[in-house]
Design an enzyme around this catalytic site. Structure first.
Site: not given
Length: 199
Positions: A15, A73, A156
């Site tokens: 991220k 998130d 990922f």
């Protein structure tokens, strides 16, 4: 307001790389928790992406040295699983499960689900807490389908099984720059920076 330097409230290196690339488009320098030696973290116990994103950001604000804090998130929502794993995507498959284990658990649940019923969305809520206390948020979604087996070595998380029909590949088959043109995270953070600039 123009942001110049921010702290990213995530320890997920995948991220961090993606968000750094997005922010670089706007000339914003970002620092990770690892770079700054910040160990603060928040338990992701909220019932929504928004709750979890703000919990992460608020946990880092006291350690950010007066810089703006950005957090997010995100999750994968699968129609055949009534929106699961959703907000629990990072914990799906059991505590401490690897990306491969989570993908394995997902594919096991979908083993008998036909291709036409494997619709899914990647969802992201990005938030910012500015030094003056103001808070901003934005969201992004991208639609695709779940593949019967992983494809690609990039990305990922669930990227290897998330097939993106407009480009005919899984997210794990995209180069980083290409993924950052269409991903849920890119959409959310670009919208967030736009809101801050107008705020």
């Amino acid at each position: 307001m123009k942001l110049e330097k921010v702290v990213l409230a995530t320890a997920n290196r995948g991220k961090v790389r993606e968000i750094e690339m997005i922010l670089d488009e706007f000339g914003i320098l970002s620092k990770s928790l690892e770079e700054l030696g910040i160990a603060a973290s928040a338990r992701e116990e909220g019932g929504s992406y928004r709750e979890n994103a703000f919990a992460k950001a608020r946990a880092v604000v006291p350690h950010a040295g007066g810089l703006a804090v950005l957090a997010e998130d995100s999750g994968l929502e699968v129609e055949a699983l009534e929106g699961r794993p959703g907000v629990r995507s990072a914990r799906y498959g059991g505590a401490g499960a690897s990306d491969a284990a989570r993908i394995g658990a997902l594919l096991a649940e979908l083993r008998e689900v036909p291709e036409e019923k494997r619709g899914a969305e990647f969802c992201c809520v990005a938030v910012a807490i500015l030094p003056d206390g103001r808070e901003f948020e934005a969201s992004g979604r991208v639609r695709g389908t779940i593949l019967p087996s992983p494809r690609g070595r990039m990305g990922f998380g669930y990227d290897p099984v998330f097939f993106y029909p407009p480009l005919g590949r899984s997210f794990a088959e995209f180069e980083a720059e290409e993924k950052n043109r269409v991903s849920h995270r890119a959409l959310a953070f670009r919208a967030l920076i736009g809101k801050i600039a107008c705020g």
